[in-house]
Design a protein around this motif. Structure first.
Motif, PDB file in Angstrom:
ATOM      1  N   ILE A  41       0.873  -1.086   0.014  1.00 14.16           N
ATOM      2  CA  ILE A  41      -0.051  -0.042  -0.107  1.00 14.16           C
ATOM      3  C   ILE A  41       0.859   1.152  -0.082  1.00 14.16           C
ATOM      4  O   ILE A  41       0.651   2.110  -0.746  1.00 14.16           O
ATOM      5  CB  ILE A  41      -0.802  -0.240   1.254  1.00 14.16           C
ATOM      6  CG1 ILE A  41      -1.894  -0.937   1.160  1.00 14.16           C
ATOM      7  CG2 ILE A  41      -1.552   1.185   1.369  1.00 14.16           C
ATOM      8  CD1 ILE A  41      -2.899  -1.515   2.311  1.00 14.16           C
ATOM      9  N   VAL A  42       1.869   1.219   0.697  1.00 14.23           N
ATOM     10  CA  VAL A  42       2.906   2.420   0.925  1.00 14.23           C
ATOM     11  C   VAL A  42       3.431   2.726  -0.416  1.00 14.23           C
ATOM     12  O   VAL A  42       3.515   3.647  -0.903  1.00 14.23           O
ATOM     13  CB  VAL A  42       3.822   2.039   1.940  1.00 14.23           C
ATOM     14  CG1 VAL A  42       4.942   3.273   2.031  1.00 14.23           C
ATOM     15  CG2 VAL A  42       3.203   2.285   3.296  1.00 14.23           C
ATOM     16  N   VAL A  43       4.019   1.598  -0.970  1.00 11.94           N
ATOM     17  CA  VAL A  43       4.675   1.961  -2.516  1.00 11.94           C
ATOM     18  C   VAL A  43       3.741   2.254  -3.480  1.00 11.94           C
ATOM     19  O   VAL A  43       4.093   3.006  -4.080  1.00 11.94           O
ATOM     20  CB  VAL A  43       5.376   0.558  -2.855  1.00 11.94           C
ATOM     21  CG1 VAL A  43       5.677   0.669  -4.385  1.00 11.94           C
ATOM     22  CG2 VAL A  43       6.550   0.268  -1.861  1.00 11.94           C
ATOM     23  N   ALA A  44       2.410   1.645  -3.240  1.00 13.56           N
ATOM     24  CA  ALA A  44       1.450   2.115  -4.628  1.00 13.56           C
ATOM     25  C   ALA A  44       0.842   3.501  -4.407  1.00 13.56           C
ATOM     26  O   ALA A  44       0.900   4.238  -5.142  1.00 13.56           O
ATOM     27  CB  ALA A  44       0.156   1.132  -4.311  1.00 13.56           C
ATOM     28  N   PRO A  61      -3.314  15.520  -5.275  1.00  8.60           N
ATOM     29  CA  PRO A  61      -4.034  14.413  -6.059  1.00  8.60           C
ATOM     30  C   PRO A  61      -4.615  13.510  -4.949  1.00  8.60           C
ATOM     31  O   PRO A  61      -4.116  12.254  -4.531  1.00  8.60           O
ATOM     32  CB  PRO A  61      -2.847  13.785  -6.765  1.00  8.60           C
ATOM     33  CG  PRO A  61      -1.578  13.998  -6.068  1.00  8.60           C
ATOM     34  CD  PRO A  61      -1.706  15.492  -5.603  1.00  8.60           C
ATOM     35  N   VAL A  62      -5.721  14.032  -4.074  1.00  6.80           N
ATOM     36  CA  VAL A  62      -6.101  13.223  -3.099  1.00  6.80           C
ATOM     37  C   VAL A  62      -6.845  12.000  -3.405  1.00  6.80           C
ATOM     38  O   VAL A  62      -6.392  10.728  -2.753  1.00  6.80           O
ATOM     39  CB  VAL A  62      -7.167  14.194  -2.185  1.00  6.80           C
ATOM     40  CG1 VAL A  62      -7.793  13.228  -1.157  1.00  6.80           C
ATOM     41  CG2 VAL A  62      -6.415  15.492  -1.443  1.00  6.80           C
ATOM     42  N   LEU A  63      -7.391  12.078  -4.394  1.00  3.87           N
ATOM     43  CA  LEU A  63      -8.279  10.880  -5.114  1.00  3.87           C
ATOM     44  C   LEU A  63      -7.364   9.693  -5.521  1.00  3.87           C
ATOM     45  O   LEU A  63      -7.702   8.630  -5.410  1.00  3.87           O
ATOM     46  CB  LEU A  63      -9.386  11.369  -5.854  1.00  3.87           C
ATOM     47  CG  LEU A  63     -10.540  12.263  -5.209  1.00  3.87           C
ATOM     48  CD1 LEU A  63     -11.511  12.501  -6.377  1.00  3.87           C
ATOM     49  CD2 LEU A  63     -11.244  11.393  -4.064  1.00  3.87           C
ATOM     50  N   ALA A  64      -6.330  10.309  -5.877  1.00  2.76           N
ATOM     51  CA  ALA A  64      -5.249   9.360  -6.602  1.00  2.76           C
ATOM     52  C   ALA A  64      -4.671   8.377  -5.462  1.00  2.76           C
ATOM     53  O   ALA A  64      -4.697   7.240  -5.512  1.00  2.76           O
ATOM     54  CB  ALA A  64      -4.152  10.078  -7.287  1.00  2.76           C
ATOM     55  N   VAL A  65      -4.332   8.932  -4.354  1.00  3.83           N
ATOM     56  CA  VAL A  65      -3.688   8.494  -3.357  1.00  3.83           C
ATOM     57  C   VAL A  65      -5.008   7.401  -2.332  1.00  3.83           C
ATOM     58  O   VAL A  65      -4.797   6.192  -2.094  1.00  3.83           O
ATOM     59  CB  VAL A  65      -3.363   9.096  -2.315  1.00  3.83           C
ATOM     60  CG1 VAL A  65      -2.696   8.583  -1.129  1.00  3.83           C
ATOM     61  CG2 VAL A  65      -2.159   9.953  -3.065  1.00  3.83           C
ATOM     62  N   THR A  66      -6.149   8.068  -2.245  1.00  4.88           N
ATOM     63  CA  THR A  66      -7.085   7.375  -1.675  1.00  4.88           C
ATOM     64  C   THR A  66      -7.682   6.112  -2.335  1.00  4.88           C
ATOM     65  O   THR A  66      -8.031   5.064  -1.597  1.00  4.88           O
ATOM     66  CB  THR A  66      -8.234   8.491  -1.094  1.00  4.88           C
ATOM     67  OG1 THR A  66      -8.753   9.083  -2.208  1.00  4.88           O
ATOM     68  CG2 THR A  66      -7.688   9.479   0.064  1.00  4.88           C
ATOM     69  N   THR A  68      -6.083   4.371  -4.511  1.00  3.71           N
ATOM     70  CA  THR A  68      -5.221   3.299  -4.362  1.00  3.71           C
ATOM     71  C   THR A  68      -5.154   2.459  -3.116  1.00  3.71           C
ATOM     72  O   THR A  68      -5.012   1.343  -3.147  1.00  3.71           O
ATOM     73  CB  THR A  68      -3.480   4.085  -4.579  1.00  3.71           C
ATOM     74  OG1 THR A  68      -3.622   4.875  -5.769  1.00  3.71           O
ATOM     75  CG2 THR A  68      -2.702   2.935  -4.580  1.00  3.71           C
ATOM     76  N   ILE A  69      -5.449   3.361  -2.020  1.00  6.80           N
ATOM     77  CA  ILE A  69      -5.384   2.642  -0.693  1.00  6.80           C
ATOM     78  C   ILE A  69      -6.392   1.903  -0.554  1.00  6.80           C
ATOM     79  O   ILE A  69      -6.463   0.807  -0.073  1.00  6.80           O
ATOM     80  CB  ILE A  69      -5.441   3.758   0.406  1.00  6.80           C
ATOM     81  CG1 ILE A  69      -3.879   4.461   0.395  1.00  6.80           C
ATOM     82  CG2 ILE A  69      -5.439   3.150   1.945  1.00  6.80           C
ATOM     83  CD1 ILE A  69      -3.638   5.687   1.231  1.00  6.80           C
ATOM     84  N   SER A  70      -7.767   2.438  -0.801  1.00  2.00           N
ATOM     85  CA  SER A  70      -8.954   1.529  -0.821  1.00  2.00           C
ATOM     86  C   SER A  70      -9.146   0.270  -1.688  1.00  2.00           C
ATOM     87  O   SER A  70      -9.627  -0.504  -1.498  1.00  2.00           O
ATOM     88  CB  SER A  70     -10.106   2.820  -0.843  1.00  2.00           C
ATOM     89  OG  SER A  70     -10.128   3.071  -2.242  1.00  2.00           O
ATOM     90  N   SER A  71      -8.545   0.520  -3.033  1.00  2.00           N
ATOM     91  CA  SER A  71      -8.616  -0.529  -3.718  1.00  2.00           C
ATOM     92  C   SER A  71      -7.478  -1.764  -3.311  1.00  2.00           C
ATOM     93  O   SER A  71      -8.036  -2.951  -3.374  1.00  2.00           O
ATOM     94  CB  SER A  71      -8.124  -0.281  -5.050  1.00  2.00           C
ATOM     95  OG  SER A  71      -9.040   0.902  -5.657  1.00  2.00           O
ATOM     96  N   GLY A 162      -5.093   6.358  -9.834  1.00  2.00           N
ATOM     97  CA  GLY A 162      -4.982   5.292  -8.602  1.00  2.00           C
ATOM     98  C   GLY A 162      -5.415   3.814  -8.698  1.00  2.00           C
ATOM     99  O   GLY A 162      -4.843   2.890  -8.389  1.00  2.00           O
ATOM    100  N   GLY A 163      -6.507   3.699  -9.668  1.00  2.00           N
ATOM    101  CA  GLY A 163      -7.011   2.487  -9.751  1.00  2.00           C
ATOM    102  C   GLY A 163      -6.115   1.538 -10.635  1.00  2.00           C
ATOM    103  O   GLY A 163      -5.726   0.452 -10.391  1.00  2.00           O
ATOM    104  N   ALA A 164      -5.496   2.117 -11.695  1.00  2.00           N
ATOM    105  CA  ALA A 164      -4.333   1.660 -12.391  1.00  2.00           C
ATOM    106  C   ALA A 164      -3.037   1.204 -11.556  1.00  2.00           C
ATOM    107  O   ALA A 164      -2.700   0.038 -11.584  1.00  2.00           O
ATOM    108  CB  ALA A 164      -3.910   2.392 -13.689  1.00  2.00           C
ATOM    109  N   ILE A 165      -2.661   2.088 -10.747  1.00  2.00           N
ATOM    110  CA  ILE A 165      -1.382   1.670  -9.959  1.00  2.00           C
ATOM    111  C   ILE A 165      -1.899   0.679  -9.039  1.00  2.00           C
ATOM    112  O   ILE A 165      -1.155  -0.381  -8.816  1.00  2.00           O
ATOM    113  CB  ILE A 165      -1.079   2.938  -9.043  1.00  2.00           C
ATOM    114  CG1 ILE A 165      -0.594   4.006  -9.973  1.00  2.00           C
ATOM    115  CG2 ILE A 165      -0.099   2.725  -7.806  1.00  2.00           C
ATOM    116  CD1 ILE A 165       0.710   3.627 -10.730  1.00  2.00           C
ATOM    117  N   ALA A 166      -3.029   0.488  -8.341  1.00  2.00           N
ATOM    118  CA  ALA A 166      -3.607  -0.523  -7.592  1.00  2.00           C
ATOM    119  C   ALA A 166      -3.471  -1.815  -8.301  1.00  2.00           C
ATOM    120  O   ALA A 166      -2.840  -3.008  -7.738  1.00  2.00           O
ATOM    121  CB  ALA A 166      -4.693  -0.160  -7.037  1.00  2.00           C
ATOM    122  N   LEU A 167      -3.801  -1.799  -9.377  1.00  2.00           N
ATOM    123  CA  LEU A 167      -3.797  -3.112 -10.262  1.00  2.00           C
ATOM    124  C   LEU A 167      -2.432  -3.524 -10.792  1.00  2.00           C
ATOM    125  O   LEU A 167      -2.137  -4.788 -10.363  1.00  2.00           O
ATOM    126  CB  LEU A 167      -4.696  -2.906 -11.436  1.00  2.00           C
ATOM    127  CG  LEU A 167      -5.111  -4.341 -12.226  1.00  2.00           C
ATOM    128  CD1 LEU A 167      -5.947  -5.024 -11.279  1.00  2.00           C
ATOM    129  CD2 LEU A 167      -5.927  -3.874 -13.443  1.00  2.00           C
TER     130      LEU A 167
END
Length: 372
Positions: A41-44, A61-66, A68-71, A162-167
């Protein structure tokens, strides 16, 4: 000294009860087992922030980070499909909110309209309640936070990042799904070992208390089987897309077969344990049946060890075959009434399931049974 007027007196022992509920060893184990997920999660989150901030020029970019974390989260189910579904849900919530806010503006009732529409659309597209909650939560970020400097749909772009990074991180930096599956398997086999041991003692000594213990333990194994199934499904899903885990895919698929038939075997063992529990109250000793159950226990233990040492599969298969050839109630208990031989008959489907867990098909497993 009495407490001041109006003050509530502390409950006797209240603090000790609260402290007593905290298990430091369990807490440390929880932290240790969560480390792969924490690092992932930290890296993502750092990557999502860097791409949105430095790459796209978004100031905050609050939503990009949040997203990523929630996904990613700490859920046991970390399959790429779940991560993708969660990411799609929040991006839909963000995009829909931005479109609606362009049409109706911001305000109290407008926020209600946005929330209502997001929840209905999310429920239409997915039966997963978490999908709708994730979409609605992010839609409220859009409705309540000030507009970003980049203009409309800047936050939608952050959501995509955020979604792409999480995946991508799920595939490139997996959170040791194979290790989690193995840990779940070890927990299950420990419980099975304990149950078999208690059943053997119950049969040898006519000890109904041991039979009760075995039955209670076996009835509590279904959550362990479910956990193992979920972590194993996650491991297989990640191994199919991860270049680092693809080589483990054949072993994981073998483990899925083992789990499928071990689940059936555990259900059969519960039935056997229930029968033993109801028949040991007479105080009689049943050493012949105890020997059979002990042999099945040793073979099952070897089957568990084969998850990490594949060369033990033939050992488990041979041990189960030796037991299967003895499962003739007339030979085990010659001249005994039907009520005495029932347990021997009930062991036959249990051994078939365990033989199939070693890789045999149903017909080959049946052929190894003693004819009756």
């Amino acid at each position: 000294m009495s407490p001041p007027a109006g003050a509530r007196a502390p409950r006797p022992g209240g603090a000790s009860r609260v402290l007593g509920d905290f298990d430091p060893r369990a807490a440390l184990e929880r932290v240790r087992s969560s480390l792969p997920a924490v690092l992932q999660i930290v890296v993502a989150a750092g990557a999502a922030f860097a791409i949105a901030h430095f790459g796209l020029g978004h100031a905050i970019p609050v939503l990009a980070v949040t997203i990523t974390i929630s996904s990613l989260g700490f859920a046991r189910d970390a399959r790429p499909r779940r991560v993708l579904e969660n990411a799609v849900g929040v991006v839909i919530g963000i995009a829909l909110s931005e479109v609606l806010l362009l049409a109706v503006g911001k305000g109290v009732w407008q926020s209600g309209v946005v929330l209502l529409a997001t929840l209905l659309v999310a429920r239409f597209f997915s039966a997963n309640s978490a999908f709708a909650v994730a979409a609605a939560t992010q839609s409220m970020f859009v409705a309540l936070l000030p507009d970003p400097a980049g203009g409309p749909f800047t936050r939608s772009l952050d959501g995509l990042v955020g979604g792409a990074i999480a995946l991508v991180v799920t595939a490139i930096i997996p959170r040791d799904p194979v290790g989690l599956a193995r840990a779940d398997a070890r927990r299950l086999f420990r419980e099975l070992d304990a149950s078999f041991a208690a059943l053997v003692l119950a049969l040898r000594h006519g000890d109904v208390r041991r039979a009760d213990d075995a039955l209670a333990t076996l009835r509590a194994t279904q959550p362990l089987l479910d956990d193992w199934a979920q972590t194993l499904d996650t491991a297989v899903s990640i191994a199919r897309i991860s270049p680092f885990l693809r080589g483990r895919l054949p072993a994981l698929e073998r483990e899925q077969r083992l789990l499928r038939y071990l689940d059936l075997a555990t259900r059969n063992l519960r039935v056997v344990a229930r029968r033993i529990d109801t028949s040991t109250g007479d105080g009689r000793r049943r050493g012949e049946i105890a020997d059979l159950v002990a042999s099945i226990a040793r073979a099952t233990s070897a089957l568990g060890d084969s998850i990490e040492a594949i060369e033990l599969i033939p050992v488990a298969q041979d041990a189960l075959t030796a037991v299967a050839r003895r499962l003739d109630p007339r030979a085990v208990l010659p001249g005994a009434p039907v009520g005495e031989t029932v347990v021997v008959v009930m062991l036959r489907p249990l051994v078939i399931d365990l033989l199939m867990a070693t890789g045999l098909d149903h017909e080959a497993a049946r052929e190894r049974l003693a004819p009756v």
